[in-house]
Design a protein around this motif. Structure first.
Motif, PDB file in Angstrom:
ATOM      1  N   ASP A  11       0.808  -1.214   0.000  1.00 57.23           N
ATOM      2  CA  ASP A  11       0.000   0.000   0.000  1.00 57.23           C
ATOM      3  C   ASP A  11       0.848   1.275   0.000  1.00 57.23           C
ATOM      4  OD1 ASP A  11      -2.452   1.337  -0.082  1.00 57.23           O
ATOM      5  OD2 ASP A  11      -2.565   1.481   2.106  1.00 57.23           O
ATOM      6  N   GLY A  12       1.881   1.284  -0.835  1.00 58.82           N
ATOM      7  CA  GLY A  12       2.717   2.469  -0.972  1.00 58.82           C
ATOM      8  C   GLY A  12       3.730   2.681   0.138  1.00 58.82           C
ATOM      9  N   LYS A  13       3.821   1.752   1.074  1.00 57.44           N
ATOM     10  CA  LYS A  13       4.834   1.907   2.118  1.00 57.44           C
ATOM     11  C   LYS A  13       5.794   0.735   2.094  1.00 57.44           C
ATOM     12  CE  LYS A  13       1.965   0.029   5.836  1.00 57.44           C
ATOM     13  NZ  LYS A  13       1.364   0.279   7.131  1.00 57.44           N
ATOM     14  N   ALA A  14       6.965   0.985   2.611  1.00 57.05           N
ATOM     15  CA  ALA A  14       8.007  -0.040   2.664  1.00 57.05           C
ATOM     16  C   ALA A  14       8.572  -0.085   4.072  1.00 57.05           C
ATOM     17  CB  ALA A  14       9.119   0.275   1.665  1.00 57.05           C
ATOM     18  N   ILE A  15       8.783  -1.283   4.558  1.00 56.51           N
ATOM     19  CA  ILE A  15       9.494  -1.447   5.817  1.00 56.51           C
ATOM     20  C   ILE A  15      10.600  -2.464   5.581  1.00 56.51           C
ATOM     21  CG2 ILE A  15       7.468  -0.905   7.236  1.00 56.51           C
ATOM     22  CD1 ILE A  15       7.379  -3.898   8.006  1.00 56.51           C
ATOM     23  N   THR A  16      11.626  -2.363   6.365  1.00 55.89           N
ATOM     24  CA  THR A  16      12.691  -3.356   6.353  1.00 55.89           C
ATOM     25  C   THR A  16      12.522  -4.190   7.611  1.00 55.89           C
ATOM     26  OG1 THR A  16      14.157  -1.864   5.163  1.00 55.89           O
ATOM     27  CG2 THR A  16      15.182  -3.710   6.299  1.00 55.89           C
ATOM     28  N   ALA A  17      12.500  -5.494   7.418  1.00 53.06           N
ATOM     29  CA  ALA A  17      12.257  -6.383   8.554  1.00 53.06           C
ATOM     30  C   ALA A  17      13.019  -7.684   8.372  1.00 53.06           C
ATOM     31  CB  ALA A  17      10.757  -6.673   8.678  1.00 53.06           C
ATOM     32  N   PRO A  18      13.396  -8.307   9.482  1.00 52.69           N
ATOM     33  CA  PRO A  18      14.050  -9.608   9.384  1.00 52.69           C
ATOM     34  C   PRO A  18      13.025 -10.696   9.079  1.00 52.69           C
ATOM     35  CG  PRO A  18      13.836  -8.954  11.686  1.00 52.69           C
ATOM     36  CD  PRO A  18      13.316  -7.819  10.853  1.00 52.69           C
ATOM     37  N   LEU A  19      13.314 -11.506   8.065  1.00 56.70           N
ATOM     38  CA  LEU A  19      12.471 -12.638   7.689  1.00 56.70           C
ATOM     39  C   LEU A  19      13.286 -13.903   7.727  1.00 56.70           C
ATOM     40  CD1 LEU A  19      10.340 -10.596   6.572  1.00 56.70           C
ATOM     41  CD2 LEU A  19      10.093 -12.146   4.662  1.00 56.70           C
ATOM     42  N   GLU A  20      12.616 -14.978   8.075  1.00 55.11           N
ATOM     43  CA  GLU A  20      13.191 -16.311   7.955  1.00 55.11           C
ATOM     44  C   GLU A  20      12.503 -16.971   6.775  1.00 55.11           C
ATOM     45  OE1 GLU A  20      12.778 -18.452  11.631  1.00 55.11           O
ATOM     46  OE2 GLU A  20      13.462 -16.746  12.789  1.00 55.11           O
ATOM     47  N   GLN A  21      13.257 -17.772   6.022  1.00 56.48           N
ATOM     48  CA  GLN A  21      12.704 -18.406   4.835  1.00 56.48           C
ATOM     49  C   GLN A  21      12.962 -19.908   4.841  1.00 56.48           C
ATOM     50  OE1 GLN A  21      14.439 -17.254   1.142  1.00 56.48           O
ATOM     51  NE2 GLN A  21      12.650 -17.877  -0.024  1.00 56.48           N
ATOM     52  N   PRO A  22      12.261 -20.641   5.717  1.00 57.21           N
ATOM     53  CA  PRO A  22      12.398 -22.097   5.670  1.00 57.21           C
ATOM     54  C   PRO A  22      11.473 -22.671   4.590  1.00 57.21           C
ATOM     55  CG  PRO A  22      11.015 -21.475   7.513  1.00 57.21           C
ATOM     56  CD  PRO A  22      11.462 -20.199   6.842  1.00 57.21           C
ATOM     57  N   GLY A  23      12.035 -23.311   3.605  1.00 60.13           N
ATOM     58  CA  GLY A  23      11.226 -23.878   2.525  1.00 60.13           C
ATOM     59  C   GLY A  23      10.447 -22.798   1.788  1.00 60.13           C
ATOM     60  N   ASP A  24       9.150 -23.021   1.657  1.00 59.11           N
ATOM     61  CA  ASP A  24       8.289 -22.069   0.949  1.00 59.11           C
ATOM     62  C   ASP A  24       7.685 -21.019   1.870  1.00 59.11           C
ATOM     63  OD1 ASP A  24       8.742 -23.352  -1.444  1.00 59.11           O
ATOM     64  OD2 ASP A  24       6.985 -24.652  -1.267  1.00 59.11           O
ATOM     65  N   MET A  25       8.052 -21.018   3.134  1.00 57.93           N
ATOM     66  CA  MET A  25       7.477 -20.071   4.084  1.00 57.93           C
ATOM     67  C   MET A  25       8.297 -18.782   4.134  1.00 57.93           C
ATOM     68  SD  MET A  25       6.359 -22.465   7.292  1.00 57.93           S
ATOM     69  CE  MET A  25       7.811 -23.499   7.389  1.00 57.93           C
ATOM     70  N   LEU A  26       7.632 -17.696   4.488  1.00 58.54           N
ATOM     71  CA  LEU A  26       8.287 -16.421   4.792  1.00 58.54           C
ATOM     72  C   LEU A  26       7.779 -15.998   6.164  1.00 58.54           C
ATOM     73  CD1 LEU A  26       7.943 -14.619   1.362  1.00 58.54           C
ATOM     74  CD2 LEU A  26      10.063 -15.410   2.415  1.00 58.54           C
ATOM     75  N   LEU A  27       8.623 -16.142   7.167  1.00 56.54           N
ATOM     76  CA  LEU A  27       8.215 -15.926   8.541  1.00 56.54           C
ATOM     77  C   LEU A  27       8.676 -14.564   9.047  1.00 56.54           C
ATOM     78  CD1 LEU A  27       9.181 -19.423   9.998  1.00 56.54           C
ATOM     79  CD2 LEU A  27       7.030 -18.729   8.925  1.00 56.54           C
ATOM     80  N   LEU A  28       7.735 -13.820   9.626  1.00 50.06           N
ATOM     81  CA  LEU A  28       8.088 -12.544  10.207  1.00 50.06           C
ATOM     82  C   LEU A  28       7.420 -12.411  11.562  1.00 50.06           C
ATOM     83  CD1 LEU A  28       6.222  -9.566   8.567  1.00 50.06           C
ATOM     84  CD2 LEU A  28       5.648 -11.892   8.040  1.00 50.06           C
ATOM     85  N   SER A  29       7.929 -11.489  12.345  1.00 49.32           N
ATOM     86  CA  SER A  29       7.419 -11.309  13.704  1.00 49.32           C
ATOM     87  C   SER A  29       6.016 -10.708  13.647  1.00 49.32           C
ATOM     88  CB  SER A  29       8.336 -10.395  14.504  1.00 49.32           C
ATOM     89  OG  SER A  29       8.173  -9.051  14.060  1.00 49.32           O
ATOM     90  N   PRO A  30       5.201 -10.988  14.653  1.00 48.39           N
ATOM     91  CA  PRO A  30       3.886 -10.357  14.721  1.00 48.39           C
ATOM     92  C   PRO A  30       3.963  -8.830  14.707  1.00 48.39           C
ATOM     93  CG  PRO A  30       3.974 -12.207  16.228  1.00 48.39           C
ATOM     94  CD  PRO A  30       5.378 -11.992  15.704  1.00 48.39           C
ATOM     95  N   ALA A  31       4.967  -8.255  15.328  1.00 49.81           N
ATOM     96  CA  ALA A  31       5.110  -6.786  15.338  1.00 49.81           C
ATOM     97  C   ALA A  31       5.347  -6.246  13.928  1.00 49.81           C
ATOM     98  CB  ALA A  31       6.244  -6.366  16.265  1.00 49.81           C
TER      99      ALA A  31
END
Length: 101
Positions: A11-31
């Protein structure tokens, strides 16, 4: 499982965040999920405004203490584009949200 910094676009915004990528998943924190999309984990549910998904009915959404953005996008019919090499992902509004606009 390695965590890397990704650029998340919505929606027109960008954030930088740590992601984990096990297999086909993209995991990010709830925050980070709340910061990007407005979804928050509370009382064993994943909610965005008045829309709530019981985690007991959708256990694939929560992986440990992280939310799988791929599973959420599939469940909510949200378009998701991922460039693994550039560590960039873009997510769009769900089909339901687009129909209501």
């Amino acid at each position: 499982m390695a965590t890397a910094q990704w650029t998340l676009l919505y929606d027109g915004k960008a954030i930088t965040a740590p992601l984990e990528q096990p297999g086909d998943m993209l995991l990010l924190s709830p925050a980070d999920l709340q910061s990007l999309l407005g979804w928050q984990v509370k009382d064993n549910t994943l909610c965005n405004g008045d829309r709530c998904l019981p985690l007991s009915l959708h256990p694939q959404l929560l992986q440990g203490d992280r939310v799988d953005l791929v599973a959420l996008a599939a469940l909510q019919q949200m378009p998701l584009a991922v460039d693994v090499a550039a560590r960039v992902l873009s997510v769009g509004d769900s089909v339901e949200e687009q129909a209501g606009a």
